[in-house]
Design a protein around this motif. Structure first.
Motif, PDB file in Angstrom:
ATOM      1  N   ALA A 252       0.820  -1.207   0.000  1.00 16.74           N
ATOM      2  CA  ALA A 252       0.000   0.000   0.000  1.00 16.74           C
ATOM      3  C   ALA A 252       0.857   1.261   0.000  1.00 16.74           C
ATOM      4  O   ALA A 252       0.574   2.220  -0.732  1.00 16.74           O
ATOM      5  CB  ALA A 252      -0.927  -0.005   1.223  1.00 16.74           C
ATOM      6  N   THR A 253       1.913   1.261   0.810  1.00 17.58           N
ATOM      7  CA  THR A 253       2.777   2.434   0.902  1.00 17.58           C
ATOM      8  C   THR A 253       3.460   2.729  -0.430  1.00 17.58           C
ATOM      9  O   THR A 253       3.505   3.882  -0.872  1.00 17.58           O
ATOM     10  CB  THR A 253       3.849   2.216   1.994  1.00 17.58           C
ATOM     11  OG1 THR A 253       3.208   1.927   3.224  1.00 17.58           O
ATOM     12  CG2 THR A 253       4.708   3.464   2.164  1.00 17.58           C
ATOM     13  N   HIS A 254       3.971   1.707  -1.089  1.00 16.50           N
ATOM     14  CA  HIS A 254       4.649   1.912  -2.366  1.00 16.50           C
ATOM     15  C   HIS A 254       3.682   2.399  -3.443  1.00 16.50           C
ATOM     16  O   HIS A 254       4.060   3.201  -4.303  1.00 16.50           O
ATOM     17  CB  HIS A 254       5.332   0.616  -2.807  1.00 16.50           C
ATOM     18  CG  HIS A 254       6.449   0.215  -1.894  1.00 16.50           C
ATOM     19  ND1 HIS A 254       7.028  -1.046  -1.921  1.00 16.50           N
ATOM     20  CD2 HIS A 254       7.094   0.899  -0.909  1.00 16.50           C
ATOM     21  CE1 HIS A 254       7.978  -1.096  -1.006  1.00 16.50           C
ATOM     22  NE2 HIS A 254       8.030   0.062  -0.372  1.00 16.50           N
ATOM     23  N   ARG A 263      -8.477   5.837  -2.999  1.00 18.98           N
ATOM     24  CA  ARG A 263      -9.687   5.017  -3.132  1.00 18.98           C
ATOM     25  C   ARG A 263      -9.379   3.693  -3.826  1.00 18.98           C
ATOM     26  O   ARG A 263      -9.951   2.661  -3.493  1.00 18.98           O
ATOM     27  CB  ARG A 263     -10.766   5.777  -3.915  1.00 18.98           C
ATOM     28  CG  ARG A 263     -11.335   6.972  -3.192  1.00 18.98           C
ATOM     29  CD  ARG A 263     -12.246   6.566  -2.062  1.00 18.98           C
ATOM     30  NE  ARG A 263     -12.808   7.725  -1.366  1.00 18.98           N
ATOM     31  CZ  ARG A 263     -13.562   7.655  -0.290  1.00 18.98           C
ATOM     32  NH1 ARG A 263     -13.854   6.470   0.230  1.00 18.98           N
ATOM     33  NH2 ARG A 263     -14.033   8.736   0.284  1.00 18.98           N
ATOM     34  N   ALA A 264      -8.495   3.735  -4.798  1.00 19.49           N
ATOM     35  CA  ALA A 264      -8.125   2.505  -5.498  1.00 19.49           C
ATOM     36  C   ALA A 264      -7.379   1.562  -4.552  1.00 19.49           C
ATOM     37  O   ALA A 264      -7.613   0.353  -4.548  1.00 19.49           O
ATOM     38  CB  ALA A 264      -7.243   2.834  -6.704  1.00 19.49           C
ATOM     39  N   MET A 268      -8.383  -2.268  -3.254  1.00 16.71           N
ATOM     40  CA  MET A 268      -7.503  -3.429  -3.368  1.00 16.71           C
ATOM     41  C   MET A 268      -7.207  -4.067  -2.015  1.00 16.71           C
ATOM     42  O   MET A 268      -7.058  -5.287  -1.907  1.00 16.71           O
ATOM     43  CB  MET A 268      -6.205  -3.030  -4.070  1.00 16.71           C
ATOM     44  CG  MET A 268      -6.372  -2.832  -5.568  1.00 16.71           C
ATOM     45  SD  MET A 268      -4.827  -2.482  -6.442  1.00 16.71           S
ATOM     46  CE  MET A 268      -4.619  -0.736  -6.102  1.00 16.71           C
ATOM     47  N   LEU A 269      -7.155  -3.241  -0.973  1.00 24.69           N
ATOM     48  CA  LEU A 269      -6.902  -3.776   0.367  1.00 24.69           C
ATOM     49  C   LEU A 269      -8.155  -4.383   0.988  1.00 24.69           C
ATOM     50  O   LEU A 269      -8.064  -5.148   1.954  1.00 24.69           O
ATOM     51  CB  LEU A 269      -6.368  -2.672   1.288  1.00 24.69           C
ATOM     52  CG  LEU A 269      -4.954  -2.165   0.989  1.00 24.69           C
ATOM     53  CD1 LEU A 269      -4.631  -0.961   1.866  1.00 24.69           C
ATOM     54  CD2 LEU A 269      -3.926  -3.258   1.203  1.00 24.69           C
ATOM     55  N   ILE A 274     -12.298   4.275   4.321  1.00 24.73           N
ATOM     56  CA  ILE A 274     -11.048   4.836   3.805  1.00 24.73           C
ATOM     57  C   ILE A 274     -10.141   5.319   4.935  1.00 24.73           C
ATOM     58  O   ILE A 274      -8.928   5.438   4.771  1.00 24.73           O
ATOM     59  CB  ILE A 274     -11.336   5.980   2.806  1.00 24.73           C
ATOM     60  CG1 ILE A 274     -10.092   6.209   1.926  1.00 24.73           C
ATOM     61  CG2 ILE A 274     -11.752   7.263   3.536  1.00 24.73           C
ATOM     62  CD1 ILE A 274     -10.373   7.040   0.697  1.00 24.73           C
ATOM     63  N   THR A 275     -10.727   5.571   6.124  1.00 23.41           N
ATOM     64  CA  THR A 275      -9.901   6.002   7.255  1.00 23.41           C
ATOM     65  C   THR A 275      -8.938   4.886   7.668  1.00 23.41           C
ATOM     66  O   THR A 275      -7.861   5.162   8.179  1.00 23.41           O
ATOM     67  CB  THR A 275     -10.769   6.407   8.458  1.00 23.41           C
ATOM     68  OG1 THR A 275     -11.620   5.313   8.829  1.00 23.41           O
ATOM     69  CG2 THR A 275     -11.613   7.619   8.127  1.00 23.41           C
TER      70      THR A 275
END
Length: 299
Positions: A252-254, A263-264, A268-269, A274-275
């Motif tokens: 996620a970080t990359h 949002r994308a 995916m996660l 979103i928080t």
């Protein structure tokens, strides 16, 4: 207890309309029970429609006096908000007393993440000539390449692979399904493992569709994945405290640092809010400084 019928309705709402797991439903009900215990300690049994924010703030103070951690208090408040929101939706009460109830401030500790060099080092330590080498390479590539939770990886099935369109179907928390893109490197390793290594396994009955198997032909356990990651990190000389979730965090970080839409990444996660995704967006200060220098007119 006067609230029993309302709690029963709330339980049905969580199960049928929100499709929550049994554990999640139990957590919500436990939050309500704590409020009931508070009123019982006062020898009070107020009607739900009569509860005020002042009473709720006193309840939170009571939890604090009992030594409950701020994170647990926040969990209880979240449960109560869900309960009173349900009562409002069903017109069982006219005003929601939790609307202005604030959770205690929490400090979010970000887990360690790996940079791309460390991830490459992790993979490089795997000996592909060993029986489980190709499987382990595929595990790391899928964890990092798709941002999966460890349970989502162990539950991954051959029937949920769609290599032609480069997607995999994931069964996440609460049995919620989502489609996640999968890269060519991960797909290639999966293809080699499934068609050149896994085909020779003596697969245990009932485990035929699970992708990742142990030496006994049964699906891998969560703990085996944890042990694998720790062993590889040690071999690679990585001193950070890492786990399978570290690869999800790095994924996620990359993506965020590369410019992906939040949002994308949330989709995916598999985050419902979103928080939750925002904890993964600890973009480094140099990147932020670069953005403001490039785009702000006063920079």
């Amino acid at each position: 207890m006067l609230w029993s019928s309302y709690i029963k309705g709330f339980k049905s709402y969580l199960k049928l309309e929100r499709s929550l797991s049994v554990n999640s439903i139990d957590a919500y009900l436990n939050d309500i029970n704590k409020l009931i215990q508070y009123f019982e300690s006062l020898n009070a049994e107020p009607k739900l429609a009569e509860i005020t924010i002042i009473q709720l703030k006193s309840f939170i103070s009571w939890l604090n006096e009992m030594g409950m951690l701020p994170s647990t208090q926040a969990r209880v408040i979240s449960g109560l908000k869900a309960f009173f929101a349900y009562l409002t939706i069903e017109d069982l009460i006219s005003n929601d007393p939790t609307a202005l109830l604030e959770a205690p401030k929490l400090s979010r500790k970000l887990p360690d993440m790996l940079n791309i060099y460390e991830i490459n080092e992790l993979i490089a330590t795997i000996d592909a000539s060993k029986p489980d080498g190709m499987r382990n390479k595929a595990i790391i590539e899928v964890l990092y390449g798709c941002g999966l939770r460890v349970t989502e990886l162990t539950e991954l099935r051959i029937s949920n692979l769609f290599p032609k369109i480069e997607f995999i179907k994931i069964i996440g928390k609460g049995n919620k399904e989502r489609l996640v893109p999968i890269g060519s490197v991960a797909l290639k390793l999966l293809d080699i493992y499934i068609n050149e290594v896994r085909v020779h396994a003596n697969i245990k009955k009932g485990h035929e569709d699970f992708i990742f198997l142990n030496r006994f032909g049964a699906k891998l356990s969560r703990i085996s994945i944890f042990n694998l990651i720790k062993s590889l990190a040690s071999s690679a000389g990585i001193k950070k405290t890492i786990s399978p979730h570290t690869l999800r965090h790095s994924f996620a970080t990359h993506l965020i640092e590369g410019g992906a839409d939040l949002r994308a990444v949330q989709e995916m996660l598999g985050h419902s809010s979103i928080t939750t995704t925002e904890i993964y967006t600890h973009i480094d200060r140099d990147y932020l400084r670069e953005v403001i220098t490039q785009f702000h007119p006063r920079a």
